[in-house]
Design a protein around this motif. Sequence first.
Motif, PDB file in Angstrom:
ATOM      1  N   LYS A 174      19.542  -4.795   7.425  1.00  0.00           N
ATOM      2  CA  LYS A 174      20.445  -5.942   7.429  1.00  0.00           C
ATOM      3  C   LYS A 174      21.839  -5.505   7.869  1.00  0.00           C
ATOM      4  O   LYS A 174      22.175  -4.318   7.871  1.00  0.00           O
ATOM      5  N   THR A 243      16.861  -9.245   8.964  1.00  0.00           N
ATOM      6  CA  THR A 243      15.922  -9.529  10.053  1.00  0.00           C
ATOM      7  C   THR A 243      14.463  -9.413   9.641  1.00  0.00           C
ATOM      8  O   THR A 243      13.602 -10.056  10.239  1.00  0.00           O
ATOM      9  N   ASN A 244      14.156  -8.597   8.634  1.00  0.00           N
ATOM     10  CA  ASN A 244      12.770  -8.400   8.218  1.00  0.00           C
ATOM     11  C   ASN A 244      12.716  -8.350   6.698  1.00  0.00           C
ATOM     12  O   ASN A 244      12.633  -7.283   6.097  1.00  0.00           O
ATOM     13  N   GLY A 257      13.893 -14.210  10.090  1.00  0.00           N
ATOM     14  CA  GLY A 257      14.554 -13.660   8.926  1.00  0.00           C
ATOM     15  C   GLY A 257      15.487 -14.649   8.267  1.00  0.00           C
ATOM     16  O   GLY A 257      15.278 -15.866   8.307  1.00  0.00           O
TER      17      GLY A 257
END
Length: 877
Positions: A174, A243-244, A257
């Motif tokens: 992040k 993002t994940n 995300g």
Amino acid sequence: MKKSILLAMAMLLVTISLFAQSPAGAAAPPSIGRVFGKMTDSTGKGLADISVVVLKEVTDTVTKKPRQTLLKGVTTLANGDFSLEQLPIFTPLIVKYSGTGFQAKEQKLVIMPKGGGQPAGGPPAGGSQMPDFSAMASAFEQDLGKVTLSSDVQQLGAVTVSSTSGRLKMDIDKKVFSVDKNIVTAGGTALDVMRNVPSVNVDIDGNVSVRNAAPQIYVDGRPTTLTLDQIPADAIESVEIITNPSAKYDASGGNAGILNIVLKKNKRVGYNGSVNAGVDKRGGLNGGGSFSLRQNKFNVTVAAFGNQMKQRSTNNTDITSLLSNPTLFIEQDGKNRMKGGFLFGRVGVDYFLNNRTSFSLGYVKVRGSFKPSDKLTTDSFYSASDYKSYSERNATNERVFNANGLQGGFKYLFPKQGMELTADFNYFAGKSDFEALYNTNVYSARGSTTPLSEIRQQILGNGENSFTTIQTDFVSPIGKGMKLETGLRAQLQTLENAQGNSFYNSSTGQFEPISSAGANYNNDNNVYAAYISLGGAIKDFGYKIGLRGESSTYTGELPDLKQKFTNDYPISLFPSIFLSQKLKNDQTVQISATRRINRPFFLQLIPFIDSTDQLNWTRGNAELDPEFTTSLEASYTKSFTNKHTFLASVYFKHTDNLITRYLDTITSGTVKRPLSTYINANSSRSMGVELTSQNQLAKWWDINTNVNVYNSKINTDNIAGSSQEALWSWFAKFNSNFKMPANFSSQLSATYQSKTNLPINTGGGGFGGPGFGTTQSSAQGYIRPNWGIDLAVKKTFLKNNAAAVTLSVNDIFRTRTSEQYSFSEFYIQDSYRIGDSPMFRLNFSFTFGKVDMSLFKRKNMKPEMEGAGGAMQGMGN
């Protein structure tokens, strides 16, 4: 395309070449530490009025001999609790305990990294990485436990945290972008903030994307009914880009995300606050302020902001309709105006029951009104010599909304270091009323004064939307270097919309409703989840493995048609795994894999034709299935002398049953018109490389650079005639910040988006109503390149630079446009739009107060900034 990619690579090579800079000079340790505990006698009973003082050993400037100097002192409360704050970290300290009838004791301690490593909750990378604020602040404290005067005191291990100064804080999974240092967005909204956040792209309509996909938008860690243009930039503290997400976070939502907007809380000692005011080039005013009062066990914060909108935009569209014979050509030109504004307020109360237990409660209120209007002229012809008609449409709209939010949190710290229990709830709801009036005059040709016909359409409606989230989390260390996290969550959403569509009857002089063109529906959507994760570290190897289970149910109703729809999704499992390896020379590599779900929302499911927009009919598909996305990501981070950080990520996503728009046709009377609906494509895949760097080139100059090169493809073997070729594209964002003499500073921001495919799919939601969104076509096509540059200059003055004046200009060269080309078997369309640019703003701000980091340590921050936890918590233990 090769030239574009080479240009992107060259930008990053230039940035990387600037990494080899000399380290910054050492600074004195900040006084942000805290120690606390409880005094007891030999029976375990709490002791009141015991003196607890903290001293530091210094060298006497005259005798040159060591001596002790007093830093802080308190007496214990009735139950024996004590707490001392604003202590220096990385500094040898002496704590002395004394009281009448008890033997004086002392204890030496240092608030420093545990074993020289990272703190609990911190990232696995070197000192330049940024953990979440709650873990960061909690790291600067030491729990001394129960201190018994009749026995020796056991010294406890100390912890601390490392962070990076600057606007962009980067973790492996992040990025945290600090907004309070972003002077370009002063006086704007959250949309202006997002335009300056790395990795985030915002188009002219305000649609936000990350890695070319729509993310989930959170406010303070929870879903919200607010749109980004309803949140003032001055109320935002930071934006977190995850993002994940790991198993700790919702598995549902977009496959890009989470974007979490963290609002300012103004937690400072004593009484303090800030005020600000500004104006833009159209005379739109903005202003607000915040005030904080902390005394004893209470902390109260109040904040209010207002923003007035006076905006303009223009557009033109050329359409070739292939449904008619002969071919019909349409040319449209439009001018849009937006007037309105909103008020945003927040009240928060924190109560610290004791050193281990705290409660928090917050209330948010938003009220606003938007009044967009537009004038659209349309020329229709079959050829240059075969003119069909000319029309003028004047539209006026008004939308009034009221939103209320309530947040609550509880946090308990167990005596065992690192063990804690939190619980929180979040409720956010809003109501809106909207009205639209469309007057269309049709003429035989441009320049005619007598209309052939006049069409007057009126749309009246209202909507309600609410989110309720309840969650509890438990964290406990297991053995050495391991941590267990588990939690439960329930998210409840309700949506109601009532909308009537009427046309004017000249013979009766009244608007007569058209029942088939109304849009009345109700919807309940509930998601229940539980998760468990285990993380830890073996020397320089970190890991975190998690599993999340989610089930959901939704019910929908069309009251006018007396139809109901119900769909239950059984429990689905969503595993996640994150592996990290520290290398020499401040390098870290990480591999992560997650599984996520995107469930169709109500309007995508109901088999009901919505003809409110006469130019764009839509219909849902009750046979839609959820889409499942598997994401893989590999990252590499390198820190250079604590002044430069480079992050490279390679990502791949595969989605089954992708929900996408599908363009069909329908015959209404004698007219054949296009109909937009939804369908599950076989699958889709996207992949790309994202490069991010942060560079402190000098004490007065720092830059942030972000480049994303990506490619996506939809497998549409099950959809006739709707395939779209894959296209390599790239997106770049650059921020440069300068500190100049005489307390001046400036910021330059630039973005570039290359040619890219039209969006695959966009989500829905919100309040509903006409004129507040656009429908994305499923046709083939592309968006032409666009770029823009923003600039701001800031001057600070008065004591401690408490006052500041900022002049900013967005889209200096008026180049941030939206140009789309699309085509299908039914039509060819070429469109161009541009907003109200360049936009100039002048803002003034005044702040006062002193930061008290201890408030972050004892309260539950999850209702405010759940996203800050990141997927890497516990890896550095």
